[in-house]
Design an enzyme around this catalytic site. Structure first.
Site, PDB file in Angstrom:
ATOM      1  N   GLY A   1       0.824  -1.194   0.000  1.00  0.00           N
ATOM      2  CA  GLY A   1       0.000   0.000   0.000  1.00  0.00           C
ATOM      3  C   GLY A   1       0.866   1.255   0.000  1.00  0.00           C
TER       4      GLY A   1
ATOM      5  N   ASP B   1      -1.174  -7.959   7.125  1.00  0.00           N
ATOM      6  CA  ASP B   1      -2.615  -7.810   6.903  1.00  0.00           C
ATOM      7  C   ASP B   1      -2.955  -8.361   5.529  1.00  0.00           C
ATOM      8  OD1 ASP B   1      -1.367  -5.719   5.490  1.00  0.00           O
ATOM      9  OD2 ASP B   1      -3.069  -4.355   5.761  1.00  0.00           O
TER      10      ASP B   1
ATOM     11  N   GLU C   1       5.771  -6.131   7.553  1.00  0.00           N
ATOM     12  CA  GLU C   1       5.113  -5.093   8.341  1.00  0.00           C
ATOM     13  C   GLU C   1       5.699  -4.858   9.728  1.00  0.00           C
ATOM     14  OE1 GLU C   1       2.466  -6.139   5.054  1.00  0.00           O
ATOM     15  OE2 GLU C   1       3.610  -7.329   6.485  1.00  0.00           O
TER      16      GLU C   1
ATOM     17  N   GLY D   1       0.490  -5.363   0.513  1.00  0.00           N
ATOM     18  CA  GLY D   1      -0.729  -5.349  -0.291  1.00  0.00           C
ATOM     19  C   GLY D   1      -0.580  -6.051  -1.618  1.00  0.00           C
TER      20      GLY D   1
END
Length: 368
Positions: free
Chosen positions: A78, A157, A149, A126
């Site tokens: 992202g 995620d 992350e 992402g």
């Protein structure tokens, strides 16, 4: 030929970041933001979803292919600079982005047509979410796949805890906590990919997918992957990462004697202590939550909680904004992160709506 999705999507400057076209029997999505390694913005997520909606009901499109423009990779994740600014100022744009992104991840996993992800080069964060949930996941000798992350004060995620919880033994725990990238063979071993195709053959594969069923096209191009490293490290990975706490994992890694185990321990000690503990808890819970949708619901709570903590802002500052590579985590050590600190990330969101992909949580049975 221009696709229905491309014709009907509302025009905006962000449209150029996702190119859509149909050729033969395929609908092709190209992430076209190579200057940012195809990092996802909110409009990009919406545009991909619009394309999937149009092509799901278009009988001329039998297969969807997603790839990245440029030479470096499919997608680096992202837009974390935007997330940094949002978290720093107490905004909600990131929560809105994650809501649509995670719904897209779930949709990809359930898509009724073959969804072929070309995971060439860098595929992180992402980028894993828009590829590794697909039904046909192609890696190459250039693939570098990671969920990094914990190094920015965040937690895996986009369904990453779901995927890594399914990896053999404790391989997923190792990858989630360290953020270590894996190549083609190790991605196949961990269940993050299905087939290896040489990078130079991807163009020919796409051309064949336009004319042939997926199985027939793959048969022309799939080759054995170059050797990986994780299979030879299973002994210490499984033994060390089976521990119930991050502190015990680090202790076992340091005491094992393998240089690679010691290196993993040193890697962990540089990550956000809070992120490490929340990640371990999320992975352990994911093993028992059931379908992807329920895990994404959990990840949404965790992500929203991370927006209000100090480590996400500090981690992105240190790694991406100032690039001093010297984050000042709060708390600074594993011992200072309490069980209550961890549980905060799994609590209901209160005023913020839940993601709700899995529907309402079951009401506990009451003993009368």
């Amino acid at each position: 030929m221009t696709s229905t999705a491309a014709r009907t999507s509302p025009a905006s400057p962000d449209d150029t970041y996702v190119l859509l076209h149909t050729t033969g029997r395929i609908g092709h999505i190209t992430l076209n933001r190579p200057q940012a390694l195809n990092a996802l913005t909110h409009p990009m997520v919406r545009r991909i979803d619009e394309a999937l909606t149009a092509w799901e009901h278009d009988p001329a499109v039998e297969t969807v292919v997603i790839s990245g423009a440029g030479e470096r990779g499919l997608c680096a994740g992202g837009d974390i600079r935007a997330i940094h600014e949002d978290a720093r100022t107490g905004g909600r744009a990131s929560a809105d982005f994650w809501r649509d992104e995670y719904r897209l991840n779930a949709r990809i996993a359930r898509y009724p047509k073959p969804y072929v992800a070309l995971m060439d080069g860098i595929v992180m964060g992402g980028g894993v979410g828009i590829s590794a949930h697909g039904s046909v996941r192609i890696v190459t000798e250039r693939s570098r796949i990671a969920m990094p992350e914990t190094g920015i004060g965040f937690v895996p995620d986009v369904g990453g805890t779901y995927l890594l919880a399914l990896a053999p033994g404790e391989l997923g725990t190792h990858l989630a906590l360290t953020g270590a990238p894996v190549g083609a063979a190790d991605a196949l071993l961990c269940g993050l990919a299905d087939h290896h195709v040489p990078s130079a053959a991807l163009g020919a594969l796409v051309a064949d997918l336009a004319e042939l069923p997926v199985r027939d096209a793959l048969a022309r191009h799939v080759r054995p992957a170059p050797p990986g490293v994780l299979a030879g490290r299973r002994e210490w990975i499984d033994a060390c990462y089976a521990a119930d706490t991050v502190e015990e994992i680090v202790r076992r890694l340091l005491g094992h004697g393998s240089p690679e185990a010691k290196e993993a321990a040193e890697t962990l000690l540089a990550k956000s202590p809070t992120s490490l503990k929340v990640t371990l808890a999320a992975l352990r819970r994911a093993r028992h939550l059931g379908p992807l949708e329920r895990v994404l619901d959990q990840e949404y709570r965790i992500s929203c909680a991370a927006l209000t903590g100090p480590d996400l802002v500090e981690g992105i500052r240190a790694q991406v904004v100032d690039k001093d590579r010297a984050p000042r985590w709060r708390p600074a050590t594993l011992a200072e992160v309490t069980d209550a600190d961890v549980q905060r990330f799994f609590a209901p969101l209160g005023e913020l709506p839940e993601l709700g992909l899995a529907g309402p949580e079951p009401t506990p049975e009451v003993a009368w």
